[in-house]
Design a protein around this motif. Structure first.
Motif, PDB file in Angstrom:
ATOM      1  N   LEU A 175      -0.358   5.052 -12.641  1.00 51.59           N
ATOM      2  CA  LEU A 175      -0.627   3.915 -12.107  1.00 51.59           C
ATOM      3  C   LEU A 175      -0.594   2.870 -13.172  1.00 51.59           C
ATOM      4  CD1 LEU A 175      -3.905   5.150 -10.189  1.00 51.59           C
ATOM      5  CD2 LEU A 175      -2.237   4.273  -9.123  1.00 51.59           C
ATOM      6  N   ILE A 194      -5.657   9.886  -4.317  1.00 48.77           N
ATOM      7  CA  ILE A 194      -6.346  10.398  -5.665  1.00 48.77           C
ATOM      8  C   ILE A 194      -6.775  11.797  -5.553  1.00 48.77           C
ATOM      9  CG2 ILE A 194      -7.598  10.320  -7.664  1.00 48.77           C
ATOM     10  CD1 ILE A 194      -6.800   7.320  -7.706  1.00 48.77           C
ATOM     11  N   CYS A 239     -12.943   9.467  -7.651  1.00 43.27           N
ATOM     12  CA  CYS A 239     -11.747   8.919  -7.070  1.00 43.27           C
ATOM     13  C   CYS A 239     -11.840   7.312  -6.776  1.00 43.27           C
ATOM     14  CB  CYS A 239     -11.425   9.847  -5.986  1.00 43.27           C
ATOM     15  SG  CYS A 239     -11.354  11.577  -6.327  1.00 43.27           S
ATOM     16  N   THR A 240     -12.912   7.213  -6.475  1.00 44.16           N
ATOM     17  CA  THR A 240     -12.968   5.675  -5.885  1.00 44.16           C
ATOM     18  C   THR A 240     -12.975   4.791  -7.159  1.00 44.16           C
ATOM     19  OG1 THR A 240     -14.277   6.155  -3.882  1.00 44.16           O
ATOM     20  CG2 THR A 240     -14.399   3.955  -4.577  1.00 44.16           C
ATOM     21  N   LEU A 283      -6.166   4.311  -1.742  1.00 42.07           N
ATOM     22  CA  LEU A 283      -5.613   4.875  -2.980  1.00 42.07           C
ATOM     23  C   LEU A 283      -6.611   5.953  -3.574  1.00 42.07           C
ATOM     24  CD1 LEU A 283      -3.787   4.805  -5.377  1.00 42.07           C
ATOM     25  CD2 LEU A 283      -5.258   3.171  -6.578  1.00 42.07           C
ATOM     26  N   ALA A 284      -7.883   5.993  -3.183  1.00 44.66           N
ATOM     27  CA  ALA A 284      -8.836   7.076  -3.553  1.00 44.66           C
ATOM     28  C   ALA A 284      -8.632   8.118  -2.826  1.00 44.66           C
ATOM     29  CB  ALA A 284     -10.320   6.433  -3.261  1.00 44.66           C
ATOM     30  N   THR A 321      -8.169   0.124  -1.926  1.00 45.24           N
ATOM     31  CA  THR A 321      -9.052   0.908  -2.956  1.00 45.24           C
ATOM     32  C   THR A 321      -9.272   2.208  -1.955  1.00 45.24           C
ATOM     33  OG1 THR A 321     -10.123  -0.815  -4.139  1.00 45.24           O
ATOM     34  CG2 THR A 321     -11.398   1.338  -4.287  1.00 45.24           C
ATOM     35  N   ALA A 377      -9.695   4.460  -8.604  1.00 44.64           N
ATOM     36  CA  ALA A 377      -8.831   3.573  -7.761  1.00 44.64           C
ATOM     37  C   ALA A 377      -9.098   2.125  -7.894  1.00 44.64           C
ATOM     38  CB  ALA A 377      -8.905   3.964  -6.463  1.00 44.64           C
ATOM     39  N   HIS A 378     -10.595   1.964  -7.805  1.00 45.73           N
ATOM     40  CA  HIS A 378     -10.970   0.395  -8.066  1.00 45.73           C
ATOM     41  C   HIS A 378     -10.536  -0.271  -9.505  1.00 45.73           C
ATOM     42  CE1 HIS A 378     -13.617  -2.971  -7.493  1.00 45.73           C
ATOM     43  NE2 HIS A 378     -13.703  -2.666  -8.827  1.00 45.73           N
ATOM     44  N   GLU A 383       0.796  -1.062   0.009  1.00 46.67           N
ATOM     45  CA  GLU A 383       0.127  -0.106   0.202  1.00 46.67           C
ATOM     46  C   GLU A 383       1.132   1.308  -0.074  1.00 46.67           C
ATOM     47  OE1 GLU A 383      -2.775   1.848   3.075  1.00 46.67           O
ATOM     48  OE2 GLU A 383      -3.728   0.037   2.164  1.00 46.67           O
TER      49      GLU A 383
END
Length: 208
Positions: A102, A152, A165-166, A148-149, A145, A169-170, A82
């Motif tokens: 990414l 972002i 953002c989610t 990361l979201a 997720t 990330a996903h 992570e």
């Protein structure tokens, strides 16, 4: 980290903890190495947990203290993943988009190049060819997720709860799954991130 404090009491106290942690780390590494060696030799499904414990010269109880499930034996560096992933977003070169950063990370760390390290290539082939490991690896990645979201959102100046953002990330974490059984996995991942890049660029323009 060693202490800068002088004096026998200060110097003596951290040592036992350090030795215990080193011993635990060495045991964990020995188990992981034994497991991967046997898995690469004979295949994941053909190797039992007791056999791995014997090869590492530990009990099965000790093995499960370090690795709660068999699949975890293959992924012994999850704790570091992570931090590395978030650094990709936060420390990307100036001018590089988040999807591009990414994508580069996915291509260089989650997909081994055919002309790269032979052992790493064998490892990725093992994961790609074993459904239980593919699923575990993907679920492991998707745990990141939320973090990361958030990274972002911070880097983009968007609200922490912005669904874009989610979503980014996903799907950035999900994209490599589509490449596992393809003849040209790098091309598959590149095309997937092209879609993410186009969508993110459209969003950025609308926010401007």
């Amino acid at each position: 980290m060693s202490s800068t404090t002088t004096g026998s009491a200060a110097d003596a106290s951290p040592a036992p903890t350090g030795r215990r942690e080193r011993k635990k780390a060495a045991t964990r590494q020995a188990i992981a190495d034994a497991a991967l060696r046997l898995f690469l030799q004979r295949g994941y499904d053909a190797v039992g947990v007791r056999e791995i414990a014997d090869a590492a010269d530990v009990s099965t109880t000790t093995l499960f203290k370090h690795f709660p499930v068999k699949e975890a034996l293959v992924f012994d560096e999850e704790a570091d993943q992570e931090a590395s992933l978030l650094a990709v977003v936060r420390e990307r070169p100036e001018g590089q988009s988040i999807p591009a950063a990414l994508r580069e990370h996915a291509l260089t760390t989650r997909l081994a190049s055919a002309d790269g390290d032979a052992r790493f290539t064998a490892f990725t082939n093992l994961v790609a060819g074993t459904p239980a490991l593919r699923d575990y690896a993907q679920n492991m990645w998707l745990r990141h997720t939320t973090a990361l979201a958030q990274a972002i959102a911070e880097e983009s100046g968007l609200a922490a709860d912005d669904p874009a953002c989610t979503v980014l990330a996903h799907f950035a974490l999900e994209a490599p799954r589509a490449a596992y059984t393809r003849d040209n996995p790098r091309q598959v991942v590149t095309r997937a991130f092209d879609l993410l890049e186009n969508g993110w660029s459209t969003l950025a323009r609308s926010k401007a």
